[in-house]
Design a protein around this motif. Structure first.
Motif, PDB file in Angstrom:
ATOM      1  N   SER A  24       0.842  -1.199   0.000  1.00 32.21           N
ATOM      2  CA  SER A  24       0.000   0.000   0.000  1.00 32.21           C
ATOM      3  C   SER A  24       0.874   1.244   0.000  1.00 32.21           C
ATOM      4  CB  SER A  24      -0.909   0.018   1.224  1.00 32.21           C
ATOM      5  OG  SER A  24      -1.593   1.255   1.335  1.00 32.21           O
ATOM      6  N   GLU A  25       0.531   2.182  -0.871  1.00 30.79           N
ATOM      7  CA  GLU A  25       1.301   3.424  -0.902  1.00 30.79           C
ATOM      8  C   GLU A  25       0.908   4.359   0.236  1.00 30.79           C
ATOM      9  OE1 GLU A  25       0.632   5.638  -4.461  1.00 30.79           O
ATOM     10  OE2 GLU A  25      -1.537   5.313  -4.450  1.00 30.79           O
ATOM     11  N   HIS A  26      -0.214   4.066   0.894  1.00 25.14           N
ATOM     12  CA  HIS A  26      -0.657   4.860   2.032  1.00 25.14           C
ATOM     13  C   HIS A  26      -0.974   3.933   3.211  1.00 25.14           C
ATOM     14  CE1 HIS A  26      -1.703   7.813  -1.278  1.00 25.14           C
ATOM     15  NE2 HIS A  26      -0.890   8.499  -0.484  1.00 25.14           N
ATOM     16  N   PRO A  27       0.034   3.254   3.764  1.00 28.03           N
ATOM     17  CA  PRO A  27      -0.233   2.311   4.863  1.00 28.03           C
ATOM     18  C   PRO A  27      -0.754   3.028   6.106  1.00 28.03           C
ATOM     19  CG  PRO A  27       2.128   2.673   4.594  1.00 28.03           C
ATOM     20  CD  PRO A  27       1.461   3.345   3.435  1.00 28.03           C
ATOM     21  N   LYS A  28      -1.637   2.348   6.843  1.00 30.18           N
ATOM     22  CA  LYS A  28      -2.275   2.923   8.029  1.00 30.18           C
ATOM     23  C   LYS A  28      -1.993   2.058   9.250  1.00 30.18           C
ATOM     24  CE  LYS A  28      -6.474   2.582   6.521  1.00 30.18           C
ATOM     25  NZ  LYS A  28      -6.163   1.787   5.324  1.00 30.18           N
ATOM     26  N   PRO A  29      -2.025   2.651  10.437  1.00 30.56           N
ATOM     27  CA  PRO A  29      -1.958   1.846  11.651  1.00 30.56           C
ATOM     28  C   PRO A  29      -3.053   0.787  11.642  1.00 30.56           C
ATOM     29  CG  PRO A  29      -1.729   4.169  12.180  1.00 30.56           C
ATOM     30  CD  PRO A  29      -2.109   4.101  10.731  1.00 30.56           C
ATOM     31  N   GLY A  30      -2.708  -0.434  12.022  1.00 27.80           N
ATOM     32  CA  GLY A  30      -3.677  -1.522  12.046  1.00 27.80           C
ATOM     33  C   GLY A  30      -3.745  -2.318  10.765  1.00 27.80           C
ATOM     34  N   ASP A  31      -3.135  -1.806   9.673  1.00 26.09           N
ATOM     35  CA  ASP A  31      -3.164  -2.519   8.390  1.00 26.09           C
ATOM     36  C   ASP A  31      -2.291  -3.770   8.424  1.00 26.09           C
ATOM     37  OD1 ASP A  31      -4.829  -0.756   7.160  1.00 26.09           O
ATOM     38  OD2 ASP A  31      -3.327   0.136   5.831  1.00 26.09           O
ATOM     39  N   ASN A  32      -2.693  -4.755   7.633  1.00 29.90           N
ATOM     40  CA  ASN A  32      -1.814  -5.859   7.284  1.00 29.90           C
ATOM     41  C   ASN A  32      -1.077  -5.449   6.012  1.00 29.90           C
ATOM     42  OD1 ASN A  32      -2.466  -7.902   9.303  1.00 29.90           O
ATOM     43  ND2 ASN A  32      -4.496  -7.903   8.358  1.00 29.90           N
ATOM     44  N   LEU A  33       0.228  -5.466   6.050  1.00 33.32           N
ATOM     45  CA  LEU A  33       1.040  -4.961   4.950  1.00 33.32           C
ATOM     46  C   LEU A  33       1.872  -6.108   4.372  1.00 33.32           C
ATOM     47  CD1 LEU A  33       1.536  -2.112   3.699  1.00 33.32           C
ATOM     48  CD2 LEU A  33       3.540  -1.935   5.169  1.00 33.32           C
ATOM     49  N   ASP A  34       1.710  -6.359   3.068  1.00 34.77           N
ATOM     50  CA  ASP A  34       2.510  -7.380   2.389  1.00 34.77           C
ATOM     51  C   ASP A  34       3.807  -6.762   1.890  1.00 34.77           C
ATOM     52  OD1 ASP A  34       0.589  -9.368   2.759  1.00 34.77           O
ATOM     53  OD2 ASP A  34      -0.511  -8.742   0.971  1.00 34.77           O
ATOM     54  N   LEU A  35       4.893  -7.522   1.988  1.00 30.39           N
ATOM     55  CA  LEU A  35       6.221  -7.041   1.608  1.00 30.39           C
ATOM     56  C   LEU A  35       6.831  -7.976   0.579  1.00 30.39           C
ATOM     57  CD1 LEU A  35       7.563  -6.601   5.263  1.00 30.39           C
ATOM     58  CD2 LEU A  35       6.368  -4.870   3.926  1.00 30.39           C
ATOM     59  N   THR A  36       7.518  -7.405  -0.410  1.00 30.73           N
ATOM     60  CA  THR A  36       8.286  -8.189  -1.369  1.00 30.73           C
ATOM     61  C   THR A  36       9.660  -7.549  -1.516  1.00 30.73           C
ATOM     62  OG1 THR A  36       6.277  -8.768  -2.592  1.00 30.73           O
ATOM     63  CG2 THR A  36       8.379  -9.108  -3.711  1.00 30.73           C
ATOM     64  N   TYR A  37      10.693  -8.362  -1.345  1.00 31.75           N
ATOM     65  CA  TYR A  37      12.063  -7.855  -1.487  1.00 31.75           C
ATOM     66  C   TYR A  37      12.766  -8.689  -2.551  1.00 31.75           C
ATOM     67  CZ  TYR A  37      16.716  -6.173  -0.394  1.00 31.75           C
ATOM     68  OH  TYR A  37      17.965  -5.601  -0.486  1.00 31.75           O
ATOM     69  N   ILE A  38      13.381  -7.998  -3.513  1.00 36.33           N
ATOM     70  CA  ILE A  38      14.017  -8.682  -4.647  1.00 36.33           C
ATOM     71  C   ILE A  38      15.484  -8.959  -4.335  1.00 36.33           C
ATOM     72  CG2 ILE A  38      14.528  -8.587  -7.116  1.00 36.33           C
ATOM     73  CD1 ILE A  38      11.552  -8.588  -6.448  1.00 36.33           C
ATOM     74  N   SER A  39      15.813 -10.229  -4.238  1.00 37.28           N
ATOM     75  CA  SER A  39      17.209 -10.642  -4.065  1.00 37.28           C
ATOM     76  C   SER A  39      17.285 -12.156  -4.159  1.00 37.28           C
ATOM     77  CB  SER A  39      17.758 -10.184  -2.718  1.00 37.28           C
ATOM     78  OG  SER A  39      19.079 -10.673  -2.528  1.00 37.28           O
ATOM     79  N   ASP A  40      18.342 -12.655  -4.794  1.00 37.35           N
ATOM     80  CA  ASP A  40      18.531 -14.100  -4.854  1.00 37.35           C
ATOM     81  C   ASP A  40      19.491 -14.574  -3.764  1.00 37.35           C
ATOM     82  OD1 ASP A  40      20.858 -13.026  -5.801  1.00 37.35           O
ATOM     83  OD2 ASP A  40      20.822 -14.040  -7.745  1.00 37.35           O
ATOM     84  N   LYS A  41      19.798 -13.666  -2.839  1.00 41.58           N
ATOM     85  CA  LYS A  41      20.714 -13.998  -1.748  1.00 41.58           C
ATOM     86  C   LYS A  41      19.947 -14.170  -0.442  1.00 41.58           C
ATOM     87  CE  LYS A  41      24.515 -11.449  -3.906  1.00 41.58           C
ATOM     88  NZ  LYS A  41      25.466 -10.317  -3.774  1.00 41.58           N
ATOM     89  N   GLU A  42      20.667 -14.610   0.576  1.00 42.18           N
ATOM     90  CA  GLU A  42      20.048 -14.798   1.891  1.00 42.18           C
ATOM     91  C   GLU A  42      19.703 -13.443   2.504  1.00 42.18           C
ATOM     92  OE1 GLU A  42      21.110 -16.785   6.251  1.00 42.18           O
ATOM     93  OE2 GLU A  42      22.397 -17.191   4.510  1.00 42.18           O
ATOM     94  N   VAL A  43      18.496 -13.342   3.040  1.00 39.17           N
ATOM     95  CA  VAL A  43      18.005 -12.074   3.579  1.00 39.17           C
ATOM     96  C   VAL A  43      17.528 -12.257   5.018  1.00 39.17           C
ATOM     97  CG1 VAL A  43      16.088 -10.421   3.418  1.00 39.17           C
ATOM     98  CG2 VAL A  43      17.371 -11.017   1.377  1.00 39.17           C
ATOM     99  N   GLU A  44      17.862 -11.294   5.855  1.00 41.42           N
ATOM    100  CA  GLU A  44      17.374 -11.246   7.234  1.00 41.42           C
ATOM    101  C   GLU A  44      16.862  -9.834   7.482  1.00 41.42           C
ATOM    102  OE1 GLU A  44      19.197 -11.847  11.766  1.00 41.42           O
ATOM    103  OE2 GLU A  44      20.385 -12.372  10.008  1.00 41.42           O
ATOM    104  N   ALA A  45      15.700  -9.695   8.104  1.00 42.89           N
ATOM    105  CA  ALA A  45      15.113  -8.356   8.188  1.00 42.89           C
ATOM    106  C   ALA A  45      14.319  -8.148   9.468  1.00 42.89           C
ATOM    107  CB  ALA A  45      14.219  -8.096   6.979  1.00 42.89           C
TER     108      ALA A  45
END
Length: 634
Positions: free
Chosen positions: A38-59
């Motif tokens: 969402s370009e306008h995320p709000k408190p209480g929202d469920n937010l989906d995330l996508t990160y582009i990388s073919d390497k190991e990621v920790e976040a």
């Protein structure tokens, strides 16, 4: 008939509006490699995330509430070069910051970071969200490679405070401090105006008094600090200001009996000990142990109600005894208790501090356990309990084996148990990975010949392993290379001469930021002396030891005495303290948040490497410096 025709129309209208709303909500926002749903995320929202990388990621992400922030883990699943996850935004949040580590290095999104304001249901940006993201970037950004101009950050904060005056009660301390750092004259006016507004109030809170105390302390107006403190202590005799006053008295007091009385006053005023109280209890426990007063030692160590602090206190007492081989029975008891405390927390980590995510807390506990198990293993070994020592050293052992000194202890125990085959294999891996030292190399030769008595290739093997280690280290170090402009500076050295970075252009310049009070800095200095000696006749290499974060009226004498006493021939320069600030000029320019920190600048005048901390191995340190210099010469 009207009703029949109107009703379907109404349904269509409602559905169309819902569809429009859904489409509006579904618009994603991409920043760098990260896309949020969402370009306008709000408190209480469920937010989906996508990160582009073919390497190991920790976040993880931090949600901001005023000038505070609270970190939480992000669980990513990987598929076809994409990492997908989701979070539920807490209702109290006003902004978010995402920290994503790829192959052990934070993605800073071209130094901008991943910071997002939050919005109301009407699509309006939440009041204070710009202030929160700007303040976060200034306060914590350097830890993640985020850069922000402090003047720009202050202007964002100022705009929010001016537009929404109701936010000021939550932001006053941060706002006044940033104002003064940005413009001393304007900052002082704001501080005086704030103090004047407080004089008109009949119900000034302790938090508001604290804001004034911090502000006037920052600008050095001690008379106002004293008068405000006096009023605060009268109105809030059991508040945080009173606690800090007791801590200051405790630190300044030399007499142990009086220190004990101050601590009693503190415990009388506070039902539960906080970090300050735990610090006082730990200080008293160590002091009574040094006096061999075991009754008082046991009493005060048991009063440390934070288990991690209690375990740390016990380990810090046990380790020097383990090294010296003194009082081993007492050291064993202390060390085992430290392990038991950490084990209990690992099983039930309910007291996680707010500044850790769950995973970070678990890693911290694991790291503490490894450190304390290393202590316990050494004690057991010196007691002659070799097999038990091996068991605990294996528990302590870092899978990456990055501590050559701990590796050497492990090998020493295995050698004592005559496990030569295992020693041969382990030492080979340590040496190849660049995590060996002289003791480990000697152990390899001994173990190899024990397993292969007629062998004649042991020296050839060792040379091949060292070649592998060098190749591995060069590859790893090249991955950390930077290409950032190195800020210019001119500082005085111990002879009073000006030393400028500009005059050293064309050389590889190593800046070692240190202070006389810094234990890891001093521990690394024998290795750095080797580097100085090795390159003293090389006109293409220059080393400057930048004394920073050093306080006291006799700073120069203290530094010079330290260098002379230890027979170091370092070229020391004195970083300049910034007036009316805790900052130092060159340290601030280079974003130095902790010492020791080494900056390596290439012949082109640009920063190429930045190394924070000390691994504990001078041999490894020298090798790393050699490799960095060689890379920049090639």
């Amino acid at each position: 008939m009207k009703k029949i025709t109107f009703y379907p129309f109404l349904i269509l209208l409602v559905c169309f509006s819902c569809k429009q709303e859904e489409e509006k909500k579904a618009q994603p926002l991409t920043m760098g490699q990260l896309t949020i749903s969402s370009e306008h995320p709000k408190p209480g929202d469920n937010l989906d995330l996508t990160y582009i990388s073919d390497k190991e990621v920790e976040a993880f992400y931090a949600y901001m509430v005023g000038d505070k922030n609270y970190p939480l883990d992000i669980e990513f699943s990987q598929k076809d070069g994409e990492h997908e996850g989701s979070i539920k935004i807490p209702d109290s949040a006003v902004a978010l910051a995402f920290m994503i580590k790829v192959d052990d290095k934070f993605d800073n999104n071209s130094t901008k970071g991943y910071l997002f304001p939050l919005y109301t249901k009407d699509g309006e940006q939440i009041q204070g969200s710009n202030a929160a993201t700007s303040f976060y970037a200034v306060r914590y950004g350097s830890n993640f490679g985020i850069e922000i101009d402090e003047k720009t950050a202050f202007e964002a904060l100022k705009t929010e405070m001016t537009t929404y005056p109701e936010l000021q009660s939550d932001w006053n301390s941060a706002y006044l401090q940033m104002a003064f750092k940005n413009d001393k004259e304007e900052g002082k006016k704001l501080i005086d105006a704030y103090a004047a507004s407080m004089e008109k109030k009949s119900d000034v809170s302790e938090k508001e008094y604290t804001s004034m105390l911090q502000a006037y302390s920052m600008i050095g107006e001690e008379s106002k600090v004293d008068s405000i403190k006096k009023v605060t202590l009268q109105k809030y005799p059991k508040g945080s200001t009173a606690n800090f006053e007791m801590i200051q008295q405790f630190q300044e007091e030399k007499d142990l009996g009086t220190k004990t009385e101050i601590f009693k006053n503190y415990t009388d005023a506070n039902v539960k000990l906080d970090n300050l109280g735990n610090y006082m209890a730990g200080t008293l426990a160590r002091a009574y142990y040094q006096q061999n007063d075991m009754e008082n030692f046991e009493n005060y160590v048991s009063m440390i109600d934070d288990k991690t602090s209690r375990a740390s206190t016990l380990n810090n007492l046990a380790w020097p005894m383990a090294e010296k081989g003194d009082n081993l029975d007492q050291a064993e008891k202390m060390s085992k208790t430290s392990l038991d405390l950490i084990t209990a927390l690992e099983k039930n980590p309910k007291d996680k501090p707010d500044y850790y995510t769950k995973k970070q807390y678990e890693k911290s506990l694991k790291s503490s356990y490894n450190m304390y198990a290393d202590t316990y293993a050494l004690i057991l070994f010196k007691q002659g309990k070799v097999k038990e020592a091996i068991t605990y050293q294996e528990k302590a052992h870092d899978p990456k084996a990055q501590d050559p000194e701990a590796n050497a202890r492990y090998i020493e125990y295995l050698m004592a148990d005559k496990q030569y085959e295992k020693v041969k294999d382990k030492t080979e891996n340590f040496i190849k990975s660049g995590n060996g030292n002289k003791k480990i190399k000697e152990a390899y030769k001994t173990a190899y010949l024990k397993v292969n008595p007629t062998a004649e290739d042991v020296d050839d093997n060792l040379a091949a392993f060292e070649k592998d280690a060098y190749t591995t280290q060069v590859t790893d170090i090249k991955k950390t290379m930077l290409d950032v402009e190195a800020p210019l500076f001119t500082l005085k050295d111990m002879k009073g001469k000006d030393v400028s970075l500009a005059s050293l252009k064309g050389k590889t310049v190593i800046l070692d930021f240190w202070a006389t009070w810094c234990g890891p800095c001093k521990a690394s200095f024998p290795g750095m002396q080797e580097v100085v000696t090795k390159y003293k006749d090389d006109d293409t290499v220059a080393l400057l030891f930048v004394d920073t974060f050093e306080k006291g009226p006799n700073r120069e004498k203290m530094v010079e005495d330290f260098i002379k006493t230890n027979n170091y021939n370092f070229h020391v320069v004195y970083d300049l303290a910034i007036e009316d600030s805790r900052d130092y000029e060159v340290a601030k320019k280079y974003n130095i948040s902790g010492i020791p920190t080494k900056i390596v600048i290439g012949p082109d005048g640009r920063m190429k490497f930045k190394s924070v901390g000390y691994s504990g191995s001078n041999e490894k340190l020298v090798n790393e410096m050699d490799i960095m210099i060689a890379i920049l010469k090639s």
